[in-house]
Design an enzyme around this catalytic site. Structure first.
Site, PDB file in Angstrom:
ATOM      1  N   LEU A 109       0.993  -1.532  -0.041  1.00 43.27           N
ATOM      2  CA  LEU A 109      -0.271  -0.306  -0.097  1.00 43.27           C
ATOM      3  C   LEU A 109       0.742   1.479  -0.347  1.00 43.27           C
ATOM      4  CD1 LEU A 109      -2.369  -0.420   2.292  1.00 43.27           C
ATOM      5  CD2 LEU A 109      -2.433  -0.767  -0.139  1.00 43.27           C
ATOM      6  N   CYS A 173      -0.897  12.426  17.022  1.00 42.00           N
ATOM      7  CA  CYS A 173      -0.764  12.972  17.493  1.00 42.00           C
ATOM      8  C   CYS A 173       0.504  12.531  18.945  1.00 42.00           C
ATOM      9  CB  CYS A 173      -2.290  12.878  18.547  1.00 42.00           C
ATOM     10  SG  CYS A 173      -3.611  13.876  17.317  1.00 42.00           S
ATOM     11  N   CYS A 187      12.379  -5.030  13.515  1.00 40.11           N
ATOM     12  CA  CYS A 187      12.442  -6.541  14.688  1.00 40.11           C
ATOM     13  C   CYS A 187      13.433  -7.965  14.257  1.00 40.11           C
ATOM     14  CB  CYS A 187      10.885  -6.742  13.988  1.00 40.11           C
ATOM     15  SG  CYS A 187      10.076  -8.490  14.413  1.00 40.11           S
ATOM     16  N   CYS A 245      -1.959  18.708  15.850  1.00 40.13           N
ATOM     17  CA  CYS A 245      -1.624  17.908  15.099  1.00 40.13           C
ATOM     18  C   CYS A 245      -2.079  18.026  13.268  1.00 40.13           C
ATOM     19  CB  CYS A 245      -2.830  16.440  15.461  1.00 40.13           C
ATOM     20  SG  CYS A 245      -2.228  15.046  14.204  1.00 40.13           S
TER      21      CYS A 245
END
Lengths: 273, 86
Positions: A109, A173, A187, A245
């Site tokens: 995406l 935020c 990871c 924000c």
């Protein structure tokens, strides 16, 4: 449409629950969830949401199953190594529950396709393993007013928050900007306990079930952290949304999606969480 | 037939063909599709259903009106639906 006797039996443990009941089960069956990432977090979430009878589940992942995934991505088996993850995942989900529709997206995406994919779903579950994807999902969901669950895991720790855009604080935020290059290990470099993915991915599935059924209170306005080494959960209350924000305030400075670059050394798309 | 002439039955459900927990599930489904104050007659087998279904129905806040022994190994439970506040 009335339940068949098979459905009554399959979903009996849900229907018995006062907070879910017949109405809640019907909401699940009429509901839809998009799972982005068929990896560590997406695996348990996809299995539980399929089992729960969520009517339509979309699953997005461009990768194929790798041997190193199997330590935590429990929806894939050894025989699936080399197969597209979305295909492997969809097969298990349909095997658990043939009643549901599973839609697969074998693609990454990005700013040019995410809006088109998320628009068909009630709730989005972020099961990705990298910051560009997390910021992209957050910004897209805020712009599309699409509720979603954010989660992240690393080593023995995990975190989780649910966002109802323009009502509760969003990911941006809390985490304003992309972390600096190499500030956070992936990871792959840092490692992760397999069962951590199970815990946090299952919590995401719970949030999706609660969102669809209306049961209880969502994890909005709060960030949950889990430390497996001390076996402690903490919930941190977040400041109200939007105050300055860049994406979800009433006067956002980010009004179109950005594709952040992920530095090559800490992100290998072949080895997601 | 036992005397139920004083109570008007709006719906009936037969749970003699299923076992726990689907006995209660089927009862619950029937109740959810009814209006507040309506009466459901639940036809059930003796034994486990008679032990558990009335209790579960009561826990959900509905009103048990009568448990009728049909003297053929089955019972009819008359329940008045009480709409919850949610």
């Amino acid at each position: 449409m009335p339940f068949t006797n098979d459905q009554l039996e399959r979903y009996s443990r849900h229907i018995i629950l006062k907070e879910i009941g017949v109405k809640g089960q019907k909401k699940l069956m009429n509901g839809s969830v998009l799972i982005i990432g068929a990896g560590g977090l997406g695996a348990p979430a996809a299995l539980y949401l399929a089992a729960a009878g969520v009517g339509k589940i979309g699953i997005v992942d461009a990768d194929v199953v790798d041997l190193s995934n199997l330590q935590r991505q429990v929806i894939h088996t050894t025989a699936d190594v080399g197969r597209p993850k979305v295909e492997s995942a969809a097969e298990k989900m349909k095997a658990i529950n043939p009643d549901i529709e599973v839609k697969t997206y074998q693609e990454f995406l990005a700013s040019d396709n995410i809006m088109d994919v998320i628009k068909d779903y009630d709730f989005v579950l972020d099961g990705t393993d990298n910051f560009p994807a997390k910021f992209l999902i957050n910004d897209a969901c805020v712009m599309a007013d699409k509720p979603f669950s954010h989660a992240g895991i690393l080593r023995f720790k995990g975190q989780l928050m649910t966002v109802i855009p323009h009502e509760s604080p969003c990911y941006r935020c809390v985490f304003k900007e992309m972390p600096p290059k190499n500030a956070i290990p992936s990871c792959k470099e840092a490692g992760v306990v397999g069962a951590m993915a199970g815990v946090i991915g299952s919590l995401q599935a719970l949030e999706a079930v609660k969102f669809l059924t209306g049961a209880g209170e969502l994890l909005t306005g709060k960030l949950l952290t889990f430390d497996a080494l001390t076996m402690s959960f903490h919930t941190v209350k977040l400041p109200p949304r939007g105050d300055g924000c860049a994406v979800c305030s009433d006067h956002p400075t980010i009004t179109k999606l950005v594709d952040y670059e992920q530095v090559a050394c800490d992100f290998d798309p072949k080895h997601p969480v | 037939m036992a005397d139920t002439s004083d109570i008007k039955i709006d719906e009936t459900v037969d749970i003699t063909d299923v076992v726990c927990p689907v006995t209660f599930v089927k009862t619950k489904v029937a109740l959810e599709e009814m209006d507040d104050g309506q009466v459901l007659s639940v036809h059930m087998n003796d034994g486990e259903p008679v032990q558990n279904v009335p209790r579960s129905v009561k826990e959900e806040g509905h009103q048990i009106l009568k448990l009728i022994d049909n003297n053929d190994g089955t019972y009819d439970l008359l329940v008045r639906k009480v709409e919850d506040d949610e």
